[in-house]
Design a protein around this motif. Sequence first.
Motif, mmCIF file in Angstrom:
data_model
loop_
_atom_site.group_PDB
_atom_site.id
_atom_site.type_symbol
_atom_site.label_atom_id
_atom_site.label_comp_id
_atom_site.label_asym_id
_atom_site.label_seq_id
_atom_site.Cartn_x
_atom_site.Cartn_y
_atom_site.Cartn_z
ATOM 1 N N UNK A 170 0.828 -1.212 0.000
ATOM 2 C CA UNK A 170 0.000 0.000 0.000
ATOM 3 C C UNK A 170 0.864 1.263 0.000
ATOM 4 N N UNK A 171 1.998 1.217 0.691
ATOM 5 C CA UNK A 171 2.895 2.381 0.711
ATOM 6 C C UNK A 171 3.489 2.645 -0.668
ATOM 7 N N UNK A 172 3.751 1.574 -1.403
ATOM 8 C CA UNK A 172 4.256 1.747 -2.769
ATOM 9 C C UNK A 172 3.168 2.312 -3.681
ATOM 10 N N UNK A 173 1.948 1.818 -3.509
ATOM 11 C CA UNK A 173 0.835 2.325 -4.332
ATOM 12 C C UNK A 173 0.579 3.801 -4.043
ATOM 13 N N UNK A 174 0.620 4.184 -2.776
ATOM 14 C CA UNK A 174 0.436 5.600 -2.425
ATOM 15 C C UNK A 174 1.504 6.471 -3.088
#
Length: 166
Positions: A89-93
């Motif tokens: 999720x941190x990469x997607x953000x």
Amino acid sequence: QAQDKEGTDISIIATKKEKVEAHLKDWQTLAIESESVSCTPAALASFAKEFALTKDALYVVHIALNSTTCIIAKEGKLLATQSSIRGIHHLFEAFTLDEPDVSIELFYSLDFIHVEQSLQPNLAKAINRLRTEVSKTLYALANQIQESELSEILVTGVGGVIRSLA
């Protein structure tokens, strides 16, 4: 629990009773009754015993949506573990900062080897941060145990199916 000449190693993992009850209740809404309760590091050690192609100690890196768990396991036994709050999720953000209208499908179809600092600076930085954190964690875990050599890494979770992330 493992025993050797020097004594007995015991892993203690604690959580609040309310958290376990809430977790079990979530599964009950899906008509799933749990026979036992485990935790991610112990489950990863069991998984590695069944699916890794080695009997030697190995690293398991589980990259989930909201966390990353790194363990060292041998023959289904958990030898060392450490988790981080960074996950997919941190990469997607970070990717949405580079490309605001991107879909989750496009994100999952990326080949991460082709992410360029000039085109996706936030994603490139987030990938490097995650890779550095995992590398440091694996190094720290290896220093906690007396295994002669750890040469295999099993990558699981959502991060295990994203091309060129591992």
